[in-house]
Design a protein around this motif. Structure first.
Motif, PDB file in Angstrom:
ATOM      1  N   VAL A  39       7.212 -15.630  -7.689  1.00 21.68           N
ATOM      2  CA  VAL A  39       6.774 -14.239  -7.846  1.00 21.68           C
ATOM      3  C   VAL A  39       5.294 -14.237  -8.212  1.00 21.68           C
ATOM      4  CG1 VAL A  39       7.081 -12.094  -9.127  1.00 21.68           C
ATOM      5  CG2 VAL A  39       9.076 -13.516  -8.572  1.00 21.68           C
ATOM      6  N   VAL A  40       4.475 -13.587  -7.401  1.00 16.68           N
ATOM      7  CA  VAL A  40       3.023 -13.560  -7.647  1.00 16.68           C
ATOM      8  C   VAL A  40       2.543 -12.184  -8.105  1.00 16.68           C
ATOM      9  CG1 VAL A  40       2.517 -15.469  -6.090  1.00 16.68           C
ATOM     10  CG2 VAL A  40       2.580 -13.142  -5.177  1.00 16.68           C
ATOM     11  N   ILE A  41       3.353 -11.143  -7.895  1.00 12.21           N
ATOM     12  CA  ILE A  41       3.024  -9.802  -8.413  1.00 12.21           C
ATOM     13  C   ILE A  41       4.278  -9.205  -9.033  1.00 12.21           C
ATOM     14  CG2 ILE A  41       2.246  -7.462  -7.888  1.00 12.21           C
ATOM     15  CD1 ILE A  41       0.650  -8.516  -5.590  1.00 12.21           C
ATOM     16  N   ARG A  42       4.146  -8.739 -10.262  1.00 10.88           N
ATOM     17  CA  ARG A  42       5.251  -8.072 -10.948  1.00 10.88           C
ATOM     18  C   ARG A  42       4.775  -6.697 -11.405  1.00 10.88           C
ATOM     19  NH1 ARG A  42       5.855 -13.390 -12.753  1.00 10.88           N
ATOM     20  NH2 ARG A  42       7.975 -14.261 -12.536  1.00 10.88           N
ATOM     21  N   ASN A  43       5.406  -5.663 -10.898  1.00  5.93           N
ATOM     22  CA  ASN A  43       5.094  -4.291 -11.310  1.00  5.93           C
ATOM     23  C   ASN A  43       3.602  -4.002 -11.211  1.00  5.93           C
ATOM     24  OD1 ASN A  43       5.756  -1.720 -12.189  1.00  5.93           O
ATOM     25  ND2 ASN A  43       5.563  -2.250 -14.358  1.00  5.93           N
ATOM     26  N   VAL A  60       0.297  -2.612   2.791  1.00  5.09           N
ATOM     27  CA  VAL A  60      -0.007  -2.202   1.417  1.00  5.09           C
ATOM     28  C   VAL A  60      -1.498  -2.367   1.177  1.00  5.09           C
ATOM     29  CG1 VAL A  60       0.434  -2.641  -1.021  1.00  5.09           C
ATOM     30  CG2 VAL A  60       2.277  -2.898   0.644  1.00  5.09           C
ATOM     31  N   LEU A  61      -2.153  -1.334   0.642  1.00  2.03           N
ATOM     32  CA  LEU A  61      -3.607  -1.373   0.464  1.00  2.03           C
ATOM     33  C   LEU A  61      -4.029  -2.049  -0.827  1.00  2.03           C
ATOM     34  CD1 LEU A  61      -4.605   2.187   1.753  1.00  2.03           C
ATOM     35  CD2 LEU A  61      -4.909   0.000   2.915  1.00  2.03           C
ATOM     36  N   THR A  62      -3.304  -1.801  -1.909  1.00  3.99           N
ATOM     37  CA  THR A  62      -3.712  -2.348  -3.208  1.00  3.99           C
ATOM     38  C   THR A  62      -2.507  -2.965  -3.923  1.00  3.99           C
ATOM     39  OG1 THR A  62      -3.287  -0.281  -4.392  1.00  3.99           O
ATOM     40  CG2 THR A  62      -5.484  -0.577  -3.430  1.00  3.99           C
ATOM     41  N   PRO A  63      -2.737  -3.965  -4.785  1.00  6.44           N
ATOM     42  CA  PRO A  63      -1.629  -4.573  -5.542  1.00  6.44           C
ATOM     43  C   PRO A  63      -0.928  -3.587  -6.465  1.00  6.44           C
ATOM     44  CG  PRO A  63      -3.565  -5.995  -5.578  1.00  6.44           C
ATOM     45  CD  PRO A  63      -4.003  -4.694  -4.982  1.00  6.44           C
ATOM     46  N   SER A  64      -1.628  -2.528  -6.891  1.00  5.57           N
ATOM     47  CA  SER A  64      -1.010  -1.562  -7.806  1.00  5.57           C
ATOM     48  C   SER A  64       0.161  -0.818  -7.168  1.00  5.57           C
ATOM     49  CB  SER A  64      -2.058  -0.561  -8.296  1.00  5.57           C
ATOM     50  OG  SER A  64      -2.621   0.148  -7.200  1.00  5.57           O
ATOM     51  N   GLU A  65       0.243  -0.843  -5.831  1.00  7.02           N
ATOM     52  CA  GLU A  65       1.353  -0.188  -5.134  1.00  7.02           C
ATOM     53  C   GLU A  65       2.591  -1.074  -5.066  1.00  7.02           C
ATOM     54  OE1 GLU A  65       0.210   1.166  -1.287  1.00  7.02           O
ATOM     55  OE2 GLU A  65      -1.764   1.842  -1.938  1.00  7.02           O
ATOM     56  N   VAL A  66       2.451  -2.330  -5.497  1.00  7.34           N
ATOM     57  CA  VAL A  66       3.522  -3.313  -5.309  1.00  7.34           C
ATOM     58  C   VAL A  66       4.422  -3.367  -6.536  1.00  7.34           C
ATOM     59  CG1 VAL A  66       4.029  -5.737  -4.869  1.00  7.34           C
ATOM     60  CG2 VAL A  66       2.052  -4.650  -3.786  1.00  7.34           C
ATOM     61  N   GLY A 120       8.786   2.158  -6.593  1.00  2.00           N
ATOM     62  CA  GLY A 120       9.519   3.356  -6.211  1.00  2.00           C
ATOM     63  C   GLY A 120       8.649   4.528  -5.833  1.00  2.00           C
ATOM     64  N   ALA A 121       7.449   4.611  -6.431  1.00  3.37           N
ATOM     65  CA  ALA A 121       6.575   5.756  -6.175  1.00  3.37           C
ATOM     66  C   ALA A 121       5.877   5.673  -4.826  1.00  3.37           C
ATOM     67  CB  ALA A 121       5.530   5.868  -7.287  1.00  3.37           C
ATOM     68  N   HIS A 122       5.814   4.465  -4.238  1.00  3.20           N
ATOM     69  CA  HIS A 122       5.051   4.285  -3.005  1.00  3.20           C
ATOM     70  C   HIS A 122       5.909   3.913  -1.799  1.00  3.20           C
ATOM     71  CE1 HIS A 122       1.878   3.761  -6.098  1.00  3.20           C
ATOM     72  NE2 HIS A 122       1.108   4.348  -5.203  1.00  3.20           N
ATOM     73  N   ARG A 123       7.158   3.543  -2.023  1.00  7.17           N
ATOM     74  CA  ARG A 123       7.977   3.174  -0.873  1.00  7.17           C
ATOM     75  C   ARG A 123       8.400   4.414  -0.094  1.00  7.17           C
ATOM     76  NH1 ARG A 123      13.220   4.469  -1.691  1.00  7.17           N
ATOM     77  NH2 ARG A 123      13.983   4.652  -3.833  1.00  7.17           N
ATOM     78  N   ASP A 178      17.948   8.584  -0.803  1.00  7.92           N
ATOM     79  CA  ASP A 178      17.200   9.421  -1.747  1.00  7.92           C
ATOM     80  C   ASP A 178      17.501  10.901  -1.521  1.00  7.92           C
ATOM     81  OD1 ASP A 178      15.974   7.183  -2.859  1.00  7.92           O
ATOM     82  OD2 ASP A 178      14.348   7.224  -1.380  1.00  7.92           O
ATOM     83  N   LEU A 179      17.716  11.266  -0.269  1.00  9.88           N
ATOM     84  CA  LEU A 179      17.984  12.661   0.081  1.00  9.88           C
ATOM     85  C   LEU A 179      19.473  12.971   0.124  1.00  9.88           C
ATOM     86  CD1 LEU A 179      15.371  12.989   2.976  1.00  9.88           C
ATOM     87  CD2 LEU A 179      15.100  13.623   0.567  1.00  9.88           C
ATOM     88  N   GLN A 180      20.296  11.982  -0.274  1.00  7.80           N
ATOM     89  CA  GLN A 180      21.760  12.119  -0.285  1.00  7.80           C
ATOM     90  C   GLN A 180      22.293  12.511   1.090  1.00  7.80           C
ATOM     91  OE1 GLN A 180      22.714  14.850  -3.477  1.00  7.80           O
ATOM     92  NE2 GLN A 180      22.182  13.359  -5.057  1.00  7.80           N
ATOM     93  N   LEU A 181      21.731  11.838   2.097  1.00  8.75           N
ATOM     94  CA  LEU A 181      22.177  12.071   3.470  1.00  8.75           C
ATOM     95  C   LEU A 181      23.101  10.933   3.909  1.00  8.75           C
ATOM     96  CD1 LEU A 181      18.810  13.158   5.138  1.00  8.75           C
ATOM     97  CD2 LEU A 181      20.676  14.629   4.350  1.00  8.75           C
ATOM     98  N   HIS A 182      24.142  11.288   4.611  1.00  9.54           N
ATOM     99  CA  HIS A 182      25.070  10.274   5.128  1.00  9.54           C
ATOM    100  C   HIS A 182      24.596   9.812   6.507  1.00  9.54           C
ATOM    101  CE1 HIS A 182      28.716   8.171   6.234  1.00  9.54           C
ATOM    102  NE2 HIS A 182      28.784   8.903   7.334  1.00  9.54           N
TER     103      HIS A 182
END
Length: 240
Positions: free
Chosen positions: A93-97, A124-130, A147-150, A156-160
């Motif tokens: 693991v090279v990036i955590r949160n 992905v543009l920046t590590p902060s998005e990872v 979760g904020a960038h994926r 998420d929309l509760q669609l089947h």
């Protein structure tokens, strides 16, 4: 000249066979020991090809020996996690949160330019998005956004969503794919009827025909025209 050609064909054929026995991997997905074996096989094939004085068996025998060694290492790796880690290494693991683990990068001799390039390649543009980034044993970087960038997914929309499987290719280059047709549970007469009703006289007139798990059949002709898409099966008839 004929002798050189024959020797080259034999050596290339053996080399291709040995690589096929190593499995379906791309060069970038080879484990370290597999990369070493691949380089050695290429070198062993080149020596008898360049020198007519070198018997063919001096190139072929070591190549086959390396494949036996590869299969043995692969088998041992399947049986033992310790040997698997020794031969292939472990994911890191090279990036955590969003936080870069610089010490892990140093141990891997993986610089920041390489890291940022791999992130951009993954969209992905920046590590902060990872959320998490893992350097796999093959050298590939697996990137998972937080979760904020994926992207939003149906859950998420509760669609089947229905079942999504592999589409069956029924015709390719005008040739009937009989095995795939049997998987669909349909006959050649059924397929002939479907294509004739949609502007194609014979299978040979169809460049590509596939059937997806929604029951939609797509037909492509040779003229570059848009594909013909229609419902060929009901949901209950999809059995693969």
């Amino acid at each position: 000249m004929l002798t050189i050609l024959i020797r080259s064909l034999i050596l290339v054929s053996v080399a291709v066979l040995t690589f096929r026995l190593m499995g379906k991997r791309q060069v970038g997905q080879l484990q370290p020991f597999e990369l070493v074996i691949a380089i050695m096989i290429a070198d062993l094939a080149a020596t008898p090809m360049e020198s007519l004085d070198t018997p063919l068996w001096r190139g072929i025998a070591p190549m086959l020996s390396l494949i036996v060694l590869h299969q043995l290492i692969t088998l041992l790796s399947l049986k033992s996690q310790a040997l698997r880690a020794f031969f292939s290494g472990r994911p890191t693991v090279v990036i955590r949160n969003g936080r870069i683990d610089y010490q892990a990068l140093r141990k891997l001799a993986f610089n920041l330019n390489d890291l940022l390039e791999e992130l951009r390649t993954g969209g992905v543009l920046t590590p902060s998005e990872v959320g998490t980034a893992i350097l796999e044993t093959s050298g590939k970087l697996s990137v998972f956004q937080d979760g904020a960038h994926r992207p939003v997914c149906p859950e998420d929309l509760q669609l089947h969503t229905g079942y999504e499987g592999i589409p069956l290719t029924l015709i390719m280059d005008g040739q009937l794919e009989k095995h795939n047709l049997s998987l669909s549970g349909k006959s050649e007469n059924w397929l002939a009827k479907q294509i004739s009703q949609n502007g194609f006289k014979h299978c040979s007139d169809v460049l590509l025909c596939y059937l997806d798990t929604n029951g939609i059949m797509s037909l492509y002709g040779y003229g570059g025209e848009p594909p013909v898409r229609f419902t060929a099966l009901s949901e209950n008839e999809v059995i693969w």
